[in-house]
Motif scaffolding. Structure first.
Motif, PDB file in Angstrom:
ATOM      1  N   GLY A  22     -16.070 -27.724   6.740  1.00 38.33           N
ATOM      2  CA  GLY A  22     -16.070 -27.855   5.287  1.00 38.33           C
ATOM      3  C   GLY A  22     -14.666 -27.833   4.716  1.00 38.33           C
ATOM      4  N   PRO A  23     -14.555 -27.809   3.381  1.00 34.02           N
ATOM      5  CA  PRO A  23     -13.253 -27.936   2.731  1.00 34.02           C
ATOM      6  C   PRO A  23     -12.398 -26.678   2.744  1.00 34.02           C
ATOM      7  N   GLY A  24     -12.981 -25.537   3.084  1.00 36.80           N
ATOM      8  CA  GLY A  24     -12.193 -24.306   3.115  1.00 36.80           C
ATOM      9  C   GLY A  24     -12.979 -23.057   2.797  1.00 36.80           C
ATOM     10  N   VAL A 214      -6.531 -33.116  -6.564  1.00 34.84           N
ATOM     11  CA  VAL A 214      -6.992 -31.749  -6.294  1.00 34.84           C
ATOM     12  C   VAL A 214      -6.399 -31.281  -4.969  1.00 34.84           C
ATOM     13  N   GLN A 215      -5.671 -30.185  -5.020  1.00 33.72           N
ATOM     14  CA  GLN A 215      -5.061 -29.596  -3.828  1.00 33.72           C
ATOM     15  C   GLN A 215      -5.839 -28.343  -3.432  1.00 33.72           C
ATOM     16  N   HIS A 216      -6.041 -28.157  -2.128  1.00 30.36           N
ATOM     17  CA  HIS A 216      -6.762 -26.975  -1.595  1.00 30.36           C
ATOM     18  C   HIS A 216      -8.159 -26.861  -2.216  1.00 30.36           C
ATOM     19  N   ALA A 217      -8.907 -27.937  -2.183  1.00 29.09           N
ATOM     20  CA  ALA A 217     -10.243 -27.950  -2.787  1.00 29.09           C
ATOM     21  C   ALA A 217     -11.107 -26.818  -2.255  1.00 29.09           C
ATOM     22  N   SER A 218     -11.784 -26.129  -3.157  1.00 28.69           N
ATOM     23  CA  SER A 218     -12.778 -25.070  -2.919  1.00 28.69           C
ATOM     24  C   SER A 218     -12.178 -23.702  -2.634  1.00 28.69           C
ATOM     25  N   PRO A 220      -9.560 -20.302  -3.358  1.00 33.74           N
ATOM     26  CA  PRO A 220      -9.139 -19.565  -4.549  1.00 33.74           C
ATOM     27  C   PRO A 220      -7.839 -20.092  -5.142  1.00 33.74           C
ATOM     28  N   HIS A 221      -6.959 -20.646  -4.313  1.00 33.28           N
ATOM     29  CA  HIS A 221      -5.689 -21.159  -4.817  1.00 33.28           C
ATOM     30  C   HIS A 221      -5.741 -22.668  -5.090  1.00 33.28           C
ATOM     31  N   LEU A 261      -9.145 -27.818 -18.748  1.00 33.48           N
ATOM     32  CA  LEU A 261      -9.361 -27.127 -17.501  1.00 33.48           C
ATOM     33  C   LEU A 261      -8.304 -26.055 -17.272  1.00 33.48           C
ATOM     34  N   PRO A 262      -8.672 -24.931 -16.668  1.00 30.91           N
ATOM     35  CA  PRO A 262      -7.668 -23.929 -16.329  1.00 30.91           C
ATOM     36  C   PRO A 262      -6.770 -24.445 -15.219  1.00 30.91           C
ATOM     37  N   ALA A 263      -5.640 -23.807 -15.034  1.00 35.26           N
ATOM     38  CA  ALA A 263      -4.693 -24.261 -14.021  1.00 35.26           C
ATOM     39  C   ALA A 263      -5.288 -24.112 -12.620  1.00 35.26           C
ATOM     40  N   SER A 264      -6.165 -23.161 -12.422  1.00 32.25           N
ATOM     41  CA  SER A 264      -6.817 -23.004 -11.132  1.00 32.25           C
ATOM     42  C   SER A 264      -8.280 -22.716 -11.363  1.00 32.25           C
TER      43      SER A 264
END
Length: 270
Positions: A22-24, A214-218, A220-221, A261-264
């Motif tokens: 999966g994505p992470g 989208v970087q580091h999808a799914s 927390p960061h 949208l929020p930054a993260s």
């Protein structure tokens, strides 16, 4: 003399499973993936697999990190395939643990081919691909009856060197098709080539076509930027985004504004 004789293959006592991690986010693993990981005696793990997922491994399992990431020193693919075959022939229960889905830009097809040539059948357990997780984390779809009748997954980092395709990706043709057929484009490994991709897609798509990166999808960061095709490269630079990231282009993103949208977005689903 038997003219139909074939070279004798070694007796196979082990088995191999290609598992999509999966994505992470570990909570996005399938139940089948967890069971395969728990049963493995040897795990060959890609660089983008979240370390938390390895907590499902059985005590005593041998974990081998075989990182592969664009722009970085990578474990040669041929070496990984030899490790898989050797371990299976030694009677191990092998799991090849891959980020996302094994059959979407994960070289899973190549690995299955080499295993079969060695007389080894392989089970594949699908995982959620980053392109789907990326847009879901933003609360938008990949297809929509009013905006997109289909989706195209494409790599922005085509194979080069021996055995490469004769022609690179025809972004202009892809843009024309996306425009005429109302398709969403999901571009993997495209950040480093964003300037070229933007320039070529603009030959068939309007500059105001919505886009998102989208970087580091799914995870927390996770970080993202909502922009337009005409500002794709500059928006990536301004936001300081880098790989691993997914670029999405299409009208399914219309109405998605950076200010909304929020930054993260945090962990997937929250």
């Amino acid at each position: 003399m038997n003219n139909n004789a074939h070279p004798t293959l070694p007796f196979i006592t082990g088995r191999c499973t290609l598992v999509g991690a999966g994505p992470g986010d570990p909570e996005l693993l399938t139940v089948k993936a967890v069971k395969a990981i728990q049963a493995a005696t040897v795990l060959l793990v890609d660089d983008l697999v979240n370390d938390e997922i390895l907590a499902y491994a059985r005590p005593g399992a041998r974990i081998v990190h075989v990182g592969k990431r664009g722009g970085c020193k990578s474990t040669p693919q041929a070496f990984i395939e030899r490790l898989m075959i050797t371990a299976v022939r030694e009677g191990e229960t092998v799991v090849r643990l891959k980020g996302g889905d094994p059959f979407i830009f994960g070289r899973g097809g190549e690995e299955v081919e080499h295993l079969r040539e060695a007389g080894i059948e392989c089970v594949v357990v699908n995982g959620i691909t980053a392109g789907l997780a990326a847009v879901s984390g933003l609360g938008v779809p990949l297809t929509h009856r009013d905006h997109a009748q289909g989706v195209v997954f494409v790599t922005g980092h085509a194979k080069t060197g021996a055995g490469a395709a004769e022609e690179p990706t025809d972004w202009r043709a892809l843009a024309a098709m996306a425009h005429d057929a109302r398709l969403t484009l999901v571009i993997y490994m495209g950040v480093s080539g964003a300037a070229h991709i933007e320039r070529e897609l603009l030959h068939g798509l309007p500059a105001d076509t919505p886009a998102a990166v989208v970087q580091h999808a799914s995870l927390p960061h996770q970080r993202h930027v909502a922009t337009t095709l005409g500002r794709l490269k500059s928006s990536i630079a301004e936001a300081g985004l880098a790989s691993p990231a997914v670029i999405v282009v299409g009208d399914v993103l219309r109405g998605l504004a950076a200010a909304e949208l929020p930054a993260s977005t945090g962990r997937f689903g929250t």
